[in-house]
Design a protein around this motif. Structure first.
Motif, PDB file in Angstrom:
ATOM      1  N   THR A   1       0.830  -1.205   0.000  1.00 22.61           N
ATOM      2  CA  THR A   1       0.000   0.000   0.000  1.00 22.61           C
ATOM      3  C   THR A   1       0.862   1.252   0.000  1.00 22.61           C
ATOM      4  O   THR A   1       1.796   1.401   0.803  1.00 22.61           O
TER       5      THR A   1
ATOM      6  N   VAL B   1      -3.522   4.556  -2.323  1.00 24.79           N
ATOM      7  CA  VAL B   1      -4.468   5.369  -1.549  1.00 24.79           C
ATOM      8  C   VAL B   1      -4.026   6.825  -1.707  1.00 24.79           C
ATOM      9  O   VAL B   1      -2.830   7.115  -1.700  1.00 24.79           O
TER      10      VAL B   1
ATOM     11  N   GLU C   1      -5.233   2.620   6.362  1.00 23.90           N
ATOM     12  CA  GLU C   1      -4.872   1.799   5.200  1.00 23.90           C
ATOM     13  C   GLU C   1      -3.551   1.066   5.389  1.00 23.90           C
ATOM     14  O   GLU C   1      -3.133   0.320   4.521  1.00 23.90           O
TER      15      GLU C   1
END
Length: 410
Positions: free
Chosen positions: A111, A139, A162
């Motif tokens: 991520t 993100v 996240e």
């Protein structure tokens, strides 16, 4: 050029035309600049003949003793100028440099938290059309609708929720000072790596006109043109603990042989940036940008975040009814070269957005000062609102007179 004209007059003519275009227009593109004759000479040197895959003293080709010296000079100057332990000057441009950060620290699917493109971020910070948005879980954070600036509380909340492994700060259309310390605190809190993309502001950092990410970011990526006023290349900067990972990511991870003529030109640009006059130049860039912003605000224009702290300003043209692309095209015909650009929360598509981006590095190189900015603002205003070619032609003549009075470096 005489030799080129003899061998290939068609290409020589096109290069001469581009030289004339740059001479007779004013460049307001925030990511462009005019290099010195010394940088230009190094870029066009016989070093373009050499192949030097690898690193100094660890090449895969013979005959690299001179090239080794050039690369070592460039990396030493980068370390000294920015106050870092390690520098890699081989990335071919900004996007490959950013990709090397991913290759050094992440696995596919990890991520990444980066700034949204329409908020001022870069394609390589995880945008969907980039491989960084396809190979990694992306993100995005943006800016506050009421202020147009980054909300670090939002960044922190997203990073925690996240579980980001890499956080990007910096971008391509951010008119305000980047809070590197604030981003670093968030990265430390969530156990993420922090990467600072300072491609736009590297020259301002070198000249002391913007805070430095050194001591805050794990990796720093930058191009060497824009405000640093070097050739089209890039660098990666870091502490010693990340040197090996970043070097391996560049070669053999992503690239083959570096462009040695560009490396030499980077070395020259870094030498120029270490001189006292460059600090004056960096602060002059900001002074011009602030003066241009003030002049446009006086004419009723809406600037994202209300102004600028650095070299660029982002103009939201929604209230004028003129789309950004139409405005940029009209201004080019008037001799003022900028680019159309999305603004935060832009309802228009990326290829026909609501704004234009203006920058002052190139006009500052030419010697323009804050007292010229009201006149530039008048031309921009008249050009954006022009409904006939005669108006644009009249502005073009006035711009030409100023451009010829302040020529770019010969």
């Amino acid at each position: 050029m005489h030799s080129l004209a003899t061998v290939d007059p068609q290409v020589a003519e096109l290069i001469a035309a581009e030289q004339a275009r740059q001479h007779d227009t004013l460049c307001l593109i925030a990511s462009e600049n005019h290099v010195s004759p010394a940088v230009l000479a190094a870029t066009g040197s016989v070093l373009t003949n050499k192949y030097s895959e690898g690193y100094p003293s660890k090449r895969y080709y013979q005959g690299n003793a001179v090239v080794d010296g050039i690369e070592e000079v460039a990396t030493q100057r980068a370390r000294e100028l920015f106050g870092v332990e390690h520098a890699n000057v081989q990335p071919l441009s900004g996007a490959p440099a950013n990709l090397a950060v991913y290759a050094a620290f992440l696995e596919p699917g990890d991520t990444v938290l980066g700034m949204a493109l329409d908020a001022g971020g870069h394609l390589t910070h995880g945008w969907g059309v980039s491989v960084t948005g396809r190979w990694f879980r992306s993100v995005r954070y943006g800016v506050r609708r009421d202020t147009g600036v980054i909300d670090l509380d939002e960044v922190r909340a997203l990073a925690r929720r996240e579980r980001a492994k890499l956080i990007w700060c910096g971008g391509t259309a951010i008119p305000r000072t980047i809070d590197f310390a604030g981003f670093a605190a968030i990265a430390q809190e969530v156990g993420a790596m922090l990467a600072a993309d300072v491609a736009h502001i590297a020259g301002l950092i070198a000249g002391g006109a913007h805070p430095s990410p050194v001591g805050h970011a794990d990796a720093i990526a930058t191009t060497t043109h824009k405000t640093l006023r070097g050739p089209r290349g890039a660098m990666l900067l870091s502490g010693a603990e990340h040197a090996s990972a970043l070097d391996r990511a560049v070669f053999p991870g992503l690239q083959g042989g570096p462009h040695d003529h560009t490396t030499a030109a980077i070395a020259v640009a870094l030498h120029e940036a270490a001189q006292p006059a460059f600090a004056e130049y960096a602060h002059a860039i900001v002074a011009n940008a602030v003066a241009l912003a003030d002049a446009l605000l006086e004419r009723g224009y809406d600037l994202v975040s209300g102004g600028t702290d650095n070299h660029l300003l982002l103009v939201d043209l929604s209230a004028t009814g003129v789309p950004g692309r139409a405005a940029a095209e009209a201004l080019e015909r008037a001799g003022l070269v900028c680019n159309y650009n999305a603004v935060p929360f832009d309802p228009r598509p990326p290829l026909d957005p609501s704004g234009i981006r203006l920058g002052t590095p190139a006009i500052t190189t030419r010697g323009l000062a804050p007292d010229h900015m009201p006149e530039l603002a008048r031309w921009i205003d008249e050009g954006v609102r022009a409904r006939d070619e005669a108006t644009l032609e009249r502005i073009r003549g006035e711009v030409l007179e100023l451009a010829r009075a302040f020529p770019p470096p010969a």
